[in-house]
Design a protein around this motif. Structure first.
Motif, PDB file in Angstrom:
ATOM      1  N   LYS A 121       0.846  -1.172   0.000  1.00  0.00           N
ATOM      2  CA  LYS A 121       0.000   0.000   0.000  1.00  0.00           C
ATOM      3  C   LYS A 121       0.895   1.239   0.000  1.00  0.00           C
ATOM      4  O   LYS A 121       1.841   1.326   0.784  1.00  0.00           O
ATOM      5  CB  LYS A 121      -0.852  -0.012   1.289  1.00  0.00           C
ATOM      6  CG  LYS A 121      -2.153   0.759   1.156  1.00  0.00           C
ATOM      7  CD  LYS A 121      -3.081   0.453   2.314  1.00  0.00           C
ATOM      8  CE  LYS A 121      -3.260   1.661   3.195  1.00  0.00           C
ATOM      9  NZ  LYS A 121      -4.164   1.419   4.342  1.00  0.00           N
ATOM     10  N   CYS A 122       0.613   2.195  -0.862  1.00  0.00           N
ATOM     11  CA  CYS A 122       1.415   3.415  -0.898  1.00  0.00           C
ATOM     12  C   CYS A 122       1.162   4.221   0.374  1.00  0.00           C
ATOM     13  O   CYS A 122       0.010   4.478   0.736  1.00  0.00           O
ATOM     14  CB  CYS A 122       1.068   4.255  -2.129  1.00  0.00           C
ATOM     15  SG  CYS A 122       1.840   5.900  -2.113  1.00  0.00           S
ATOM     16  N   ASP A 123       2.221   4.624   1.039  1.00  0.00           N
ATOM     17  CA  ASP A 123       2.099   5.424   2.278  1.00  0.00           C
ATOM     18  C   ASP A 123       1.331   6.716   2.036  1.00  0.00           C
ATOM     19  O   ASP A 123       0.669   7.237   2.928  1.00  0.00           O
ATOM     20  CB  ASP A 123       3.489   5.859   2.780  1.00  0.00           C
ATOM     21  CG  ASP A 123       4.311   4.681   3.250  1.00  0.00           C
ATOM     22  OD1 ASP A 123       3.711   3.608   3.519  1.00  0.00           O
ATOM     23  OD2 ASP A 123       5.535   4.825   3.345  1.00  0.00           O
ATOM     24  N   ALA A 124       1.472   7.237   0.835  1.00  0.00           N
ATOM     25  CA  ALA A 124       0.938   8.571   0.580  1.00  0.00           C
ATOM     26  C   ALA A 124      -0.513   8.537   0.104  1.00  0.00           C
ATOM     27  O   ALA A 124      -1.354   9.267   0.625  1.00  0.00           O
ATOM     28  CB  ALA A 124       1.806   9.295  -0.450  1.00  0.00           C
ATOM     29  N   CYS A 125      -0.813   7.673  -0.877  1.00  0.00           N
ATOM     30  CA  CYS A 125      -2.159   7.718  -1.469  1.00  0.00           C
ATOM     31  C   CYS A 125      -2.968   6.481  -1.123  1.00  0.00           C
ATOM     32  O   CYS A 125      -4.129   6.360  -1.539  1.00  0.00           O
ATOM     33  CB  CYS A 125      -2.077   7.876  -2.984  1.00  0.00           C
ATOM     34  SG  CYS A 125      -1.442   6.420  -3.841  1.00  0.00           S
ATOM     35  N   SER A 126      -2.351   5.537  -0.417  1.00  0.00           N
ATOM     36  CA  SER A 126      -3.025   4.308   0.005  1.00  0.00           C
ATOM     37  C   SER A 126      -3.408   3.393  -1.157  1.00  0.00           C
ATOM     38  O   SER A 126      -4.092   2.389  -0.956  1.00  0.00           O
ATOM     39  CB  SER A 126      -4.286   4.607   0.836  1.00  0.00           C
ATOM     40  OG  SER A 126      -3.929   5.314   1.984  1.00  0.00           O
ATOM     41  N   VAL A 180       8.986   5.397  -7.084  1.00  0.00           N
ATOM     42  CA  VAL A 180       8.046   6.512  -7.111  1.00  0.00           C
ATOM     43  C   VAL A 180       6.664   5.933  -7.385  1.00  0.00           C
ATOM     44  O   VAL A 180       6.498   5.165  -8.342  1.00  0.00           O
ATOM     45  CB  VAL A 180       8.422   7.534  -8.215  1.00  0.00           C
ATOM     46  CG1 VAL A 180       7.365   8.640  -8.299  1.00  0.00           C
ATOM     47  CG2 VAL A 180       9.799   8.118  -7.951  1.00  0.00           C
ATOM     48  N   CYS A 181       5.701   6.258  -6.538  1.00  0.00           N
ATOM     49  CA  CYS A 181       4.363   5.669  -6.690  1.00  0.00           C
ATOM     50  C   CYS A 181       3.791   6.022  -8.065  1.00  0.00           C
ATOM     51  O   CYS A 181       3.715   7.201  -8.434  1.00  0.00           O
ATOM     52  CB  CYS A 181       3.434   6.190  -5.597  1.00  0.00           C
ATOM     53  SG  CYS A 181       1.705   5.703  -5.843  1.00  0.00           S
ATOM     54  N   PRO A 182       3.375   5.018  -8.835  1.00  0.00           N
ATOM     55  CA  PRO A 182       2.828   5.294 -10.173  1.00  0.00           C
ATOM     56  C   PRO A 182       1.508   6.053 -10.087  1.00  0.00           C
ATOM     57  O   PRO A 182       1.118   6.725 -11.033  1.00  0.00           O
ATOM     58  CB  PRO A 182       2.601   3.907 -10.770  1.00  0.00           C
ATOM     59  CG  PRO A 182       3.276   2.938  -9.858  1.00  0.00           C
ATOM     60  CD  PRO A 182       3.396   3.580  -8.524  1.00  0.00           C
ATOM     61  N   GLU A 183       0.855   5.968  -8.937  1.00  0.00           N
ATOM     62  CA  GLU A 183      -0.436   6.638  -8.784  1.00  0.00           C
ATOM     63  C   GLU A 183      -0.272   8.109  -8.392  1.00  0.00           C
ATOM     64  O   GLU A 183      -0.881   8.989  -8.982  1.00  0.00           O
ATOM     65  CB  GLU A 183      -1.278   5.932  -7.692  1.00  0.00           C
ATOM     66  CG  GLU A 183      -1.589   4.477  -7.989  1.00  0.00           C
ATOM     67  CD  GLU A 183      -2.482   4.325  -9.233  1.00  0.00           C
ATOM     68  OE1 GLU A 183      -3.382   5.172  -9.408  1.00  0.00           O
ATOM     69  OE2 GLU A 183      -2.228   3.384 -10.021  1.00  0.00           O
ATOM     70  N   CYS A 184       0.510   8.365  -7.346  1.00  0.00           N
ATOM     71  CA  CYS A 184       0.529   9.726  -6.773  1.00  0.00           C
ATOM     72  C   CYS A 184       1.888  10.403  -6.850  1.00  0.00           C
ATOM     73  O   CYS A 184       2.066  11.513  -6.348  1.00  0.00           O
ATOM     74  CB  CYS A 184       0.061   9.681  -5.317  1.00  0.00           C
ATOM     75  SG  CYS A 184       1.272   8.956  -4.197  1.00  0.00           S
ATOM     76  N   ARG A 185       2.873   9.768  -7.477  1.00  0.00           N
ATOM     77  CA  ARG A 185       4.236  10.319  -7.609  1.00  0.00           C
ATOM     78  C   ARG A 185       4.962  10.477  -6.257  1.00  0.00           C
ATOM     79  O   ARG A 185       5.993  11.152  -6.193  1.00  0.00           O
ATOM     80  CB  ARG A 185       4.248  11.697  -8.312  1.00  0.00           C
ATOM     81  CG  ARG A 185       3.308  11.896  -9.477  1.00  0.00           C
ATOM     82  CD  ARG A 185       3.577  10.995 -10.639  1.00  0.00           C
ATOM     83  NE  ARG A 185       4.956  11.037 -11.119  1.00  0.00           N
ATOM     84  CZ  ARG A 185       5.539  10.056 -11.809  1.00  0.00           C
ATOM     85  NH1 ARG A 185       4.881   8.929 -12.039  1.00  0.00           N
ATOM     86  NH2 ARG A 185       6.767  10.175 -12.232  1.00  0.00           N
ATOM     87  N   HIS A 186       4.413   9.879  -5.203  1.00  0.00           N
ATOM     88  CA  HIS A 186       5.141   9.944  -3.929  1.00  0.00           C
ATOM     89  C   HIS A 186       6.493   9.252  -4.082  1.00  0.00           C
ATOM     90  O   HIS A 186       6.584   8.161  -4.631  1.00  0.00           O
ATOM     91  CB  HIS A 186       4.320   9.263  -2.828  1.00  0.00           C
ATOM     92  CG  HIS A 186       5.036   9.228  -1.504  1.00  0.00           C
ATOM     93  ND1 HIS A 186       5.318  10.363  -0.785  1.00  0.00           N
ATOM     94  CD2 HIS A 186       5.544   8.184  -0.786  1.00  0.00           C
ATOM     95  CE1 HIS A 186       5.954  10.026   0.333  1.00  0.00           C
ATOM     96  NE2 HIS A 186       6.110   8.714   0.348  1.00  0.00           N
ATOM     97  N   HIS A 187       7.527   9.900  -3.584  1.00  0.00           N
ATOM     98  CA  HIS A 187       8.867   9.334  -3.659  1.00  0.00           C
ATOM     99  C   HIS A 187       9.125   8.497  -2.413  1.00  0.00           C
ATOM    100  O   HIS A 187       9.377   9.035  -1.345  1.00  0.00           O
ATOM    101  CB  HIS A 187       9.917  10.441  -3.773  1.00  0.00           C
ATOM    102  CG  HIS A 187       9.985  11.051  -5.143  1.00  0.00           C
ATOM    103  ND1 HIS A 187       8.895  11.588  -5.785  1.00  0.00           N
ATOM    104  CD2 HIS A 187      11.039  11.195  -6.013  1.00  0.00           C
ATOM    105  CE1 HIS A 187       9.264  12.045  -6.989  1.00  0.00           C
ATOM    106  NE2 HIS A 187      10.552  11.828  -7.140  1.00  0.00           N
TER     107      HIS A 187
HETATM  108 ZN    ZN Z   1       0.874   6.739  -3.987  1.00  0.00          ZN
END
Ligand code: ZN
Ligand code: ZN
Lengths: 295, 316, 316, 295
Positions: free
Chosen positions: A27-32, A46-53
């Motif tokens: 699960k992405c920490d930033a966008c879940s 880098v999250c493909p969904e929200c670009r969180h690094h």
């Molecule tokens: Zn994300």
């Protein structure tokens, strides 16, 4: 200083890919968002969904920056001693042995030579997954040696920092690494070799207050936490909420503290451009300038 | 208010004083008794202070009445003249600097300043500098270089201030820059840890050719309280942390982090500030005289080498 | 919106354009008539711009559509890479700086930046820097010296910002320091006044070996409006003040304040930005090449001498 | 810049003692007390009632600072030209002639050699009563020559500033004096001779933004207005009230801009002490320091 909560964690993040079946998805920490771990890795964490690094393992970072097959390892021959015979709930050597085993390296930094779009560089890459990237004698010595050797070999220096601060288990010796690494950079300055620091999430405490912020150019990754005192310490001190985005890369850019915030996908290209620009000065010998008297 | 382990000393002192008053009032001769008690007092002080635990030393290092930076500036230097401001952000009262003579020699002197009472403590932010303090230090280092003035720094801070403005103004950046600037001084530099040497905030003005420390001063990467809060999740375990951190003068001498320990008068500097300050003066004068034989390049090289070699590790 | 004295030009342009449309729509041949008008237009532009009053030049120097600093950075340099921040107070959008190549040579380039529209004007504070802008300039001068990068500055500002924070942060101090720092550069430096050279805020980044100016740019100790407000107690007397102040390119060349005037395309830079910028590039490349024969000491000496001798006075 | 409202004044303050009977008594600007003018003069123009520091004529300032009979005049041989043929309601030369006649000197600065408690110094003293102490070519040249000569004669430089800014009647030539005076100070820096600037009421505009704020030490007189842009200009720009004490000496001390605020009665003594301290450095030759890399 020394935000080394890391040592207390029950299940430290490994940084490497978790090969267990349960680790295929995360699960992405930033966008879940649920992301397929391989996609994240292929996308430089880098999250493909929200670009969180997401935090990046050392090997992946080196692969990101070094031209293919050009990285030559320098570090790895030094291992921590226990000068204080430090014991909290466990002796320091035991803790170190465990994390060495887990991260498969003797301490929290990897250094080496490489080419970066053809430019000769020395790389210093910190491993936050090793005891929170804390700086003790080994980290200080490896950074120092890397800077000195870079100067000897006419290489620019790129330092990718990630650290919880000084390693308190080595007491004031850890503190002294701040001065030691700072002094080591003089060898580069004297030869006018560029030193660029890349501040990644998180860069805090004694590392921020020494070589990390002494780059000729200083860049940061998006949303990276970069600070001297950690947000929790400040909150405890001032007993009030912190401003939105406080101590994050973009905030520091506005405050004039970094030259730019660079998305990971553009990092290598940008570093290469900086190096070409900084190394393209007048060939002519220009003597040292006199020091400005007083500001 | 005495420190807890000083209680027996204070009681004995009170007893002697009472006895003196009684003798005077009643006109009786208690000279022998008083002399005996005074000998006991001297022994007690010596024993107590010879066997302080590390945590007790931390308390002495922070004791009320212990001479602060300004006390030194005003008593062991002549003509101390404060220079204010960093020409950018402000004038930090937690870091005082200026020109002075030390036994006739012009010097630039910087002192981290805690308060001597509550009001001053608030004014001085308990000795915790903001970035403007370190910027002021850098400015004064520039000035010292320009006019060939030896630099003396007196270290006494819990650490650099952890606050919103401090972070916004680049606390980490200025500490790093101050370390670098001090390492580049083309004049001799001497630092004395006179009380609390609190992590990066202390080191920022501690990159000297010779680093001295008072017998009961401390120098540490983290405060015992914070260390305990992290490792034992309980800041009242600070005594344990103090032991583990090896932060006393003797520990630091063994680790090579300081070059010389300056003895305090029996009972600690706070019980005899004048004598403590005179000892510091003596040490400074000696050390400065010894450094005078070098050249600028040598002062820089020596300073760099000194810090280059700090650290302990093994080969894999 | 054209400038008032451009009205006849704009009307003629409209007429030509209308005539073209008409010819196309109606299928009639008006080639000769149009050619005649175009010749008249060309003559009109030449005459108008050859005889501009000083106040009209002020208007051209500030005209909307005139290329701004960023336009130059993006079009006549290659690989311009902005470097942000002053490492102390912030990052001033009114002063943009960074690394770039000028015909293959690495340079450090700084540009004062007005907005190209209202939104950008607000963001750029109408090209008026705060102290952080001049601190950034100083930082970039340091970097240029360290890496032997020639310095190019593009001047276009009404002046340094007069505000509370700007004064608190030492606007005067940083301007003085920027003047000094630039005078100490050990690399060649060239400044070009591309629009408005507004007093100390402009000079702060104008202490170059060669100071160039575009034909319709101005450089003045005070804005005509402020001058008029003081001397005639009426800022609408600005045209008079502009005359009195002798602030045009030709005036400044005669006074020795600039070294070279760069011609603008007929009708002014705002009517043909591309051509104006190419002319600036040509001049920069030429001037830089000419400076290359000197050494660091000579660049400094030349720059000092240049400013040392500005001023006119008589013996009593 | 150039706050030269002075030129417009109907009855410019002379600065000298007014010898008319009506001038025997005056009202203090600050406390409104009636003071006997001779008392004020005897008290170095500091109000005996409220300690307000009134503006001080040049001669009195020199007397305050120079040891008895040691002042040797350097300036006075240069007089303004009219390079712009500047005319507002009156030609520039007419205006200048009038103020020259009134102040009995060719322009707004006096320079010379002196001893100050035995220390060899050069003095630069600006005359605010001469066209608002505005800096044109003559002032720039006199300051420049004083700095250069001080360097040659191994003197420290003390500049006492008071100025409305650049003199707009000489246009951009006045502006250039900012760079010229700045460059002139290099001669002192190279010889490591102290330069101390004393900012008095008012010091504004181009003088503040050049040599006035480049002192190795910068001190100010109590309550002196010191600024780049004047309060009226700022108020017109921002359309709001200015903070209490804004741009005054004590305010600038808090903002870190001056080394100290020194009452006039202590000024000489303090300057002498600064000079003894700054000139008491190590005799040994110490080569130029290398310039700090960045920051
Ligand atoms: Zn994300
Ligand atoms: Zn009064």
């Amino acid at each position: 200083m020394a935000l080394e909560r890391f040592f207390r964690r029950k299940r430290p993040t490994k940084g490497d890919e978790d090969q267990s079946p349960a680790g295929l998805w995360m699960k992405c920490d930033a966008c879940s968002a649920q992301i397929y771990r391989k996609d994240l890795v292929a996308n430089q964490y880098v999250c493909p969904e929200c670009r969180h690094h997401h935090r990046m393992p050392v090997d992946a970072r080196i692969q990101l920056l070094a031209d293919d097959d050009t990285f030559e390892l320098w570090s790895g021959k030094l291992t921590p001693r226990d000068p204080l015979q430090f014991v909290d709930t466990k002796p320091y050597p035991e803790r170190i042995a465990k994390v060495q085993d887990q991260q498969q390296r003797p301490d929290a930094v990897v250094t080496g030579a490489a080419r970066l779009e053809g430019e000769d560089v020395a790389l210093v890459v910190m491993d936050f997954f090793f005891a929170g990237g804390s700086m003790g004698s080994v980290v200080g010595e490896e950074v120092t040696r890397a800077a000195e050797r870079a100067a000897e070999e006419d290489r620019s220096l790129i330092a990718v920092t990630a650290s919880g601060g000084a390693r308190m288990q080595e007491g004031a010796l850890s503190l002294m690494q701040m001065a030691k690494t700072t002094v080591a950079l003089e060898a580069l300055s004297e030869r006018r070799l560029p030193y660029i620091s890349v501040l990644t999430d998180p860069t805090t405490g004694g590392v921020t207050a020494s070589f990390a912020t002494l780059g000729d150019l200083i860049v940061a990754e998006p949303n990276a936490l970069i600070c001297f005192a950690g947000p929790r310490v400040i909150q405890q001190t001032i007993k009030q909420d912190l401003p939105e985005g406080f101590q994050r890369a973009e905030f520091l850019l506005k405050k004039g503290m970094v030259d730019d915030v660079i998305p990971r996908q553009q990092l290598k290209e940008r570093l290469a451009l900086y190096l070409r620009l900084l190394r393209g000065g007048l060939a002519k010998e220009v003597p040292e300038v006199e020091r400005a008297a007083v500001i | 208010m005495p420190l807890s382990f000083e209680q027996p000393i204070v009681e004995l002192e009170t007893k002697i004083s009472d006895m003196r008053s009684y003798a005077a009032e009643q006109g009786v001769d208690l000279t022998d008794e008083i002399q005996l008690l005074e000998q006991r007092l001297e022994r007690l002080k010596k024993e107590t202070f010879a066997n302080l635990s590390r945590w007790q030393r931390v308390q002495v290092a922070r004791a009320p009445g212990r001479p602060t930076g300004m006390d030194y500036l005003q008593s062991i230097f002549e003509d101390f003249t404060e220079l204010h401001g960093d020409r950018a952000l402000g004038d930090d009262p937690a870091l005082v600097g200026g020109l002075a003579f030390l036994q006739g020699q012009s010097v630039m002197v910087l002192a981290q300043q805690k308060g001597r009472d509550t009001k001053e403590n608030i004014h001085r932010n308990f000795g915790m500098s903001h970035p403007s303090g370190y910027r002021k230090a850098i400015r004064l280092f520039d000035l010292a270089d320009k006019f060939h003035l030896p630099v003396i720094t007196l270290i006494d801070t819990p650490g650099a201030y952890p606050g919103i403005a401090a972070e916004e103004q680049g606390q980490a950046w200025v500490i790093a820059e101050s370390i670098r600037r001090m390492s580049r001084l083309r004049v001799p530099a001497i630092s004395v840890v006179i009380g609390e040497g609190g992590s990066g905030g202390a080191l920022a003005v501690g990159v000297a050719n010779r680093v001295l420390i008072l017998e009961n001063a401390i120098y540490s990467v983290i405060s015992p309280e914070s260390c305990a809060a992290i490792l034992w999740r309980d800041s009242t375990e600070a005594p344990k942390a103090a032991e583990a951190l090896r932060l006393t003068a003797d520990d630091l001498l063994q680790l090579g982090i300081v070059d010389r320990v300056i003895d305090e008068p029996v009972g600690g500097a706070h019980r005899n500030p004048g004598s403590a300050m005179e000892r510091v003066k003596g040490a400074l004068v000696e050390e400065l005289a010894a450094l005078m034989s070098l050249t600028s390049d040598e002062w820089i090289r020596q300073r760099r080498e000194r810090f280059r070699h700090l650290g302990e590790f093994d080969l894999v």
